[in-house]
Design a protein around this motif. Structure first.
Motif, PDB file in Angstrom:
ATOM      1  N   GLN A 161       0.607  -1.339   0.061  1.00 14.80           N
ATOM      2  CA  GLN A 161      -0.122   0.199   0.079  1.00 14.80           C
ATOM      3  C   GLN A 161       0.899   1.310  -0.173  1.00 14.80           C
ATOM      4  N   LEU A 162       2.079   1.064   0.810  1.00 11.65           N
ATOM      5  CA  LEU A 162       2.731   2.454   0.659  1.00 11.65           C
ATOM      6  C   LEU A 162       3.699   2.702  -0.646  1.00 11.65           C
ATOM      7  N   LEU A 163       3.881   1.694  -1.371  1.00 14.55           N
ATOM      8  CA  LEU A 163       4.436   1.759  -2.694  1.00 14.55           C
ATOM      9  C   LEU A 163       3.582   2.117  -3.586  1.00 14.55           C
ATOM     10  N   GLN A 164       2.144   1.770  -3.731  1.00 18.92           N
ATOM     11  CA  GLN A 164       1.294   2.185  -4.492  1.00 18.92           C
ATOM     12  C   GLN A 164       0.900   3.573  -4.251  1.00 18.92           C
ATOM     13  N   ASN A 165       0.693   4.077  -2.981  1.00 19.35           N
ATOM     14  CA  ASN A 165       0.452   5.460  -2.789  1.00 19.35           C
ATOM     15  C   ASN A 165       1.533   6.241  -3.163  1.00 19.35           C
ATOM     16  N   SER A 166       2.803   5.842  -2.851  1.00 19.41           N
ATOM     17  CA  SER A 166       4.180   6.678  -3.348  1.00 19.41           C
ATOM     18  C   SER A 166       4.207   6.812  -4.777  1.00 19.41           C
ATOM     19  N   GLY A 167       3.846   5.670  -5.607  1.00 18.77           N
ATOM     20  CA  GLY A 167       3.846   5.971  -6.991  1.00 18.77           C
ATOM     21  C   GLY A 167       2.777   6.830  -7.598  1.00 18.77           C
ATOM     22  N   LEU A 168       1.645   6.887  -6.901  1.00 18.03           N
ATOM     23  CA  LEU A 168       0.624   7.533  -7.344  1.00 18.03           C
ATOM     24  C   LEU A 168       0.884   9.145  -7.095  1.00 18.03           C
ATOM     25  N   ALA A 169       1.556   9.526  -5.935  1.00 17.98           N
ATOM     26  CA  ALA A 169       2.200  10.790  -5.635  1.00 17.98           C
ATOM     27  C   ALA A 169       3.350  11.346  -6.722  1.00 17.98           C
ATOM     28  N   VAL A 207       3.435  10.042  -9.687  1.00 19.63           N
ATOM     29  CA  VAL A 207       2.828  10.569 -10.976  1.00 19.63           C
ATOM     30  C   VAL A 207       2.271  11.943 -11.111  1.00 19.63           C
ATOM     31  N   PHE A 208       1.351  12.074  -9.963  1.00 18.98           N
ATOM     32  CA  PHE A 208       0.959  13.485  -9.702  1.00 18.98           C
ATOM     33  C   PHE A 208       1.778  14.679  -9.812  1.00 18.98           C
ATOM     34  N   PHE A 209       2.963  14.448  -9.090  1.00 18.32           N
ATOM     35  CA  PHE A 209       4.095  15.477  -9.157  1.00 18.32           C
ATOM     36  C   PHE A 209       4.739  15.460 -10.543  1.00 18.32           C
ATOM     37  N   GLY A 210       4.812  14.296 -11.189  1.00 18.04           N
ATOM     38  CA  GLY A 210       5.571  14.416 -12.305  1.00 18.04           C
ATOM     39  C   GLY A 210       4.760  14.969 -13.223  1.00 18.04           C
ATOM     40  N   ASN A 213       3.123  17.559 -13.400  1.00 14.52           N
ATOM     41  CA  ASN A 213       3.245  19.194 -13.555  1.00 14.52           C
ATOM     42  C   ASN A 213       4.598  19.549 -14.570  1.00 14.52           C
ATOM     43  N   PHE A 214       5.249  18.495 -14.801  1.00 17.41           N
ATOM     44  CA  PHE A 214       6.680  18.688 -15.365  1.00 17.41           C
ATOM     45  C   PHE A 214       6.596  17.827 -16.857  1.00 17.41           C
ATOM     46  N   ILE A 215       6.204  16.940 -16.859  1.00 21.23           N
ATOM     47  CA  ILE A 215       6.036  16.053 -18.177  1.00 21.23           C
ATOM     48  C   ILE A 215       4.488  16.053 -18.762  1.00 21.23           C
ATOM     49  N   SER A 216       4.795  16.037 -20.063  1.00 22.47           N
ATOM     50  CA  SER A 216       3.444  16.027 -20.843  1.00 22.47           C
ATOM     51  C   SER A 216       2.691  14.723 -20.735  1.00 22.47           C
ATOM     52  N   TRP A 217       1.420  14.716 -20.859  1.00 24.58           N
ATOM     53  CA  TRP A 217       0.668  13.399 -20.780  1.00 24.58           C
ATOM     54  C   TRP A 217       0.850  12.185 -21.566  1.00 24.58           C
TER      55      TRP A 217
END
Length: 113
Positions: free
Chosen positions: A63-71, A73-76, A78-82
């Motif tokens: 669960q920790l790794l899933q949520n870290s990955g999701l965070a 992606v949301f952070f990235g 902002n800087f990477i195109s979809w």
């Protein structure tokens, strides 16, 4: 888990090759359902195959790794195109499919046979 993989791949294809907003929405819905299924099935599978003394650690780290990955992606996002983000997300599906082929059955199935 194959159903969730198929939904995730369909969602990725819709997002990666979208020509309008409708395909983006369909891809997000398909990926969301697939990831929701994975989020439900994987902790059960992990709890089934791990020994009792490390079961809690493995399921909580999932669960920790899933949520870290999701965070990330949301952070990235902002800087990477979809489109580039969709290409990066494709690598996870290859990893998941390879793991499913390698570990087709759980540990308890091998004990019963």
């Amino acid at each position: 888990m194959w159903v969730s993989d198929i939904l995730c791949v369909i969602g990725w294809l819709c997002i990666a090759f979208a020509k309008n907003v409708l395909w983006l929405h369909f891809g997000r819905i398909s990926s969301g359902i697939g990831i929701g299924l994975i989020s439900y099935v994987v902790p059960v599978y992990i709890a089934e195959i791990t020994p009792k003394h490390v079961r809690g650690t493995f399921t909580s780290s999932n669960q920790l790794l899933q949520n870290s990955g999701l965070a990330m992606v949301f952070f990235g996002g902002n800087f990477i195109s979809w489109r580039k983000m969709a290409l990066l997300g494709k690598t996870n599906y290859y990893f998941i499919i390879n793991m499913e082929v390698m570990f087709k059955y759980g540990r308890k199935w091998h004990i019963e046979v």
